[in-house]
Design a protein around this motif. Structure first.
Motif, PDB file in Angstrom:
ATOM      1  N   PRO A 128       0.797  -1.239   0.000  1.00 33.03           N
ATOM      2  CA  PRO A 128       0.000   0.000   0.000  1.00 33.03           C
ATOM      3  C   PRO A 128       0.829   1.288   0.000  1.00 33.03           C
ATOM      4  CG  PRO A 128      -0.951  -1.575   1.530  1.00 33.03           C
ATOM      5  CD  PRO A 128       0.360  -2.153   1.063  1.00 33.03           C
ATOM      6  N   LEU A 129       1.947   1.298   0.705  1.00 31.16           N
ATOM      7  CA  LEU A 129       2.758   2.513   0.760  1.00 31.16           C
ATOM      8  C   LEU A 129       3.415   2.795  -0.599  1.00 31.16           C
ATOM      9  CD1 LEU A 129       3.581   4.770   2.757  1.00 31.16           C
ATOM     10  CD2 LEU A 129       5.669   3.468   3.194  1.00 31.16           C
ATOM     11  N   ARG A 180       2.250   1.774  -3.455  1.00 24.71           N
ATOM     12  CA  ARG A 180       1.145   2.150  -4.345  1.00 24.71           C
ATOM     13  C   ARG A 180       0.832   3.634  -4.172  1.00 24.71           C
ATOM     14  NH1 ARG A 180      -1.925  -2.442  -5.961  1.00 24.71           N
ATOM     15  NH2 ARG A 180      -3.925  -1.346  -5.959  1.00 24.71           N
ATOM     16  N   ALA A 181       0.786   4.063  -2.898  1.00 20.57           N
ATOM     17  CA  ALA A 181       0.485   5.471  -2.610  1.00 20.57           C
ATOM     18  C   ALA A 181       1.556   6.387  -3.195  1.00 20.57           C
ATOM     19  CB  ALA A 181       0.343   5.687  -1.109  1.00 20.57           C
ATOM     20  N   HIS A 182       2.820   5.964  -3.095  1.00 18.77           N
ATOM     21  CA  HIS A 182       3.888   6.794  -3.660  1.00 18.77           C
ATOM     22  C   HIS A 182       3.782   6.860  -5.177  1.00 18.77           C
ATOM     23  CE1 HIS A 182       6.623   6.571   0.114  1.00 18.77           C
ATOM     24  NE2 HIS A 182       5.642   7.429   0.212  1.00 18.77           N
ATOM     25  N   ARG A 191       1.110   6.555  -6.993  1.00 16.97           N
ATOM     26  CA  ARG A 191      -0.032   7.413  -7.357  1.00 16.97           C
ATOM     27  C   ARG A 191       0.271   8.890  -7.092  1.00 16.97           C
ATOM     28  NH1 ARG A 191      -3.693   3.196  -4.312  1.00 16.97           N
ATOM     29  NH2 ARG A 191      -4.478   1.929  -6.047  1.00 16.97           N
ATOM     30  N   PHE A 192       0.982   9.167  -6.012  1.00 17.59           N
ATOM     31  CA  PHE A 192       1.359  10.549  -5.701  1.00 17.59           C
ATOM     32  C   PHE A 192       2.188  11.141  -6.837  1.00 17.59           C
ATOM     33  CE2 PHE A 192       4.460  13.613  -4.152  1.00 17.59           C
ATOM     34  CZ  PHE A 192       3.672  14.508  -3.444  1.00 17.59           C
ATOM     35  N   TRP A 193       3.191  10.397  -7.291  1.00 20.10           N
ATOM     36  CA  TRP A 193       4.071  10.922  -8.335  1.00 20.10           C
ATOM     37  C   TRP A 193       3.392  10.931  -9.697  1.00 20.10           C
ATOM     38  CZ3 TRP A 193       7.647  14.055  -7.008  1.00 20.10           C
ATOM     39  CH2 TRP A 193       8.245  13.936  -5.748  1.00 20.10           C
ATOM     40  N   ASP A 227       0.295  11.720 -10.082  1.00 25.27           N
ATOM     41  CA  ASP A 227      -0.462  12.963  -9.984  1.00 25.27           C
ATOM     42  C   ASP A 227       0.464  14.174 -10.206  1.00 25.27           C
ATOM     43  OD1 ASP A 227      -3.147  14.209  -8.896  1.00 25.27           O
ATOM     44  OD2 ASP A 227      -1.533  15.249  -7.848  1.00 25.27           O
ATOM     45  N   PHE A 228       1.674  14.088  -9.688  1.00 31.01           N
ATOM     46  CA  PHE A 228       2.677  15.148  -9.889  1.00 31.01           C
ATOM     47  C   PHE A 228       2.986  15.307 -11.384  1.00 31.01           C
ATOM     48  CE2 PHE A 228       7.239  16.298 -10.268  1.00 31.01           C
ATOM     49  CZ  PHE A 228       7.288  17.462  -9.515  1.00 31.01           C
TER      50      PHE A 228
END
Lengths: 228, 228
Positions: free
Chosen positions: B101-102, B104-106, B108-110, B112-113
Motif C-alpha cells: 500500500p505505501l 502504491r500510494a507513492h 499514485r502521488f508521483w 499525480d505530480f
C-alpha cells in the motif's frame, strides 16, 4: 490480523488537517468509517506559513491533508482514501471501494470529476459577481445534476453501502447552505435527489463526527473569497 | 482464469486514442506489457470535432484515451491503468502497481505530480517565449530533477521492474528531443539519471512498440503551440 487490531495504538496514525478543509474531511470520515483511531494535528490554513511538520511531511505540495502512518507520510486526499482502504479495509472487511474493477473505475472517474470540475466551479462561483456568478452557478448546478444522474435511485453512489464516492463528495455538502445564500436558490428544489442523499449521509456516525458547522464554513469562505 | 486467457478475443478490448497523445500511450504500453490484445481506433486530435464514438463513450470529457472493454468505457489514463492492472495484472501475475500500500500510494502521488505539475509546466514551456520560456524551462528541469530523486539509483521507479510510474512518465520522453531543441540545452547533461532511465525503458518491447517518432512529435507540437 484480527479485525480488532485495526486502529490499535500500534498503528500510530496521525491526520494533519484544518477543520474546514473539505479534502481533509474525506480522510477523517474514512478513518472513522473503518474504525481507525488517529491523532488529529490541526494546521491552521488561515495563516500563510505552513508548519514545520507540513513542510517536512509534504515538501512537494506543502498542503494538507497528510496521513502519517508509522512515521511515513501519504499525501493527496484521494490517494489517502485508497491507502486507508488498502490497509484497514482489508482488515475489517469493510471496503470503501467495490471489489469490481469497473465499479472502482467509475468511482475514481467521478472522484476526479468532483476534484477537477466541481471544486473549480465552486471556487469560480464563490469568487465571482454578476453575470460571471450566474454562469458559474448554472455550471455548478449542471455538475451537481450530473452527479444526481450517477446516484439514480440508489441510496448511496454505488448501492446500499456508504462508500468511496460518498466520502469524496459529502464534505462539499458543508457548503450547500452557503451555495444557497450566495446564489439565492433552494438546492432542494434544484437537486432533490442530491439533498435526499445528503440527509442519508448525515445519518452516518462518521459524517456527523467530521462535518463542521455550515454557518462557520460559509463565514470562513466569505472571508477567503471576499464575499460581502 | 488461465493466464493464457488474458487478451483472448473474448475480451473485446478497444483503445480509442491519437498516435501522439502521451496520456493514451500509457494505456497502449500497459496493454502491451500485460499481453492484452486490443483493437486500436484512431481519433484524430488535429481536427476540432470529436467522433460519434468519443462523444458516446466519454460524454463528460469528450477526450481520449478511452478503453472499451466488453462494451463498457473507462476514461482517464491513470484510471485506465488501474483498471488494466486490476483486470489483467491479476490474471498474468504481472502487476503494474506494487502490492504494498505505501509503494502504491507513492506511485499514485508521483503520477499525480506528472499529470498536474510536469504536464502543465511542459505546456507553459512550449507555449512561451523569452523570459517566460526561461522561467518555465527552469521549472520543468526542477520537476524532472525531482523525479530523478525518486528514481535514485534504481533501474526503474520502484525497483528492478518496469511498472506503473515508468509507464506514466515514459511517454513524455517522446518530447525530450523537442525540449532540447526548444530550450537549447542538453538533457543528458541536466538530467543524466533520467536519460539513463529513458534508455532502459526504451529497451522494453511495449515501449518500442508504442512511442512515436520524436521528430514527428516535435513537429506536431510546434504546430499546436505556434512554435517558429
Amino acid at each position: 490480523m484480527h479485525p480488532m487490531a485495526a486502529g490499535g495504538e500500534h498503528d500510530e496514525v496521525t491526520c494533519v488537517d484544518f477543520w474546514a478543509n473539505g479534502f481533509g474531511m474525506r480522510v477523517r470520515i474514512a478513518l472513522h468509517e473503518l474504525g481507525v483511531g488517529f491523532r488529529f494535528v490541526e494546521e491552521d490554513l488561515r495563516v500563510r506559513e505552513r508548519s514545520e511538520l507540513v513542510l517536512r511531511m509534504n515538501p512537494i505540495h506543502r498542503s494538507v491533508p497528510i496521513l502519517i502512518h508509522l512515521g511515513r507520510s501519504i499525501c493527496g486526499s484521494i490517494n489517502i482514501l485508497e491507502y486507508i482502504d488498502e490497509v484497514w479495509g482489508q482488515r475489517v472487511s469493510t471496503r470503501l471501494l467495490s471489489r469490481d474493477p469497473l465499479e472502482r473505475a467509475h468511482a475514481r472517474f467521478w472522484a476526479d470529476f468532483v476534484d477537477h470540475k466541481v471544486f473549480s466551479t465552486q471556487t469560480m462561483f464563490l469568487k465571482s459577481k454578476g453575470e460571471e456568478k450566474e454562469a458559474a452557478k448554472a455550471e455548478l448546478l449542471g455538475q451537481l445534476k450530473c452527479l444526481e444522474g450517477v446516484l439514480g435511485d440508489k441510496n448511496f453512489f454505488f448501492g446500499d453501502e456508504f462508500g468511496f464516492l460518498d466520502i469524496v463528495l459529502i464534505p462539499f455538502s458543508s457548503m450547500f447552505r452557503g451555495y444557497e445564500q450566495h446564489g439565492e436558490f433552494d438546492l432542494e428544489v434544484e437537486c432533490p435527489t442530491l439533498i435526499q442523499w445528503e440527509k442519508r449521509c448525515k445519518e452516518m456516525e462518521s459524517v456527523k463526527h467530521v462535518l463542521p458547522n455550515e454557518e462557520m464554513m460559509y463565514e470562513l469562505h466569505k472571508k477567503w473569497y471576499g464575499i460581502e
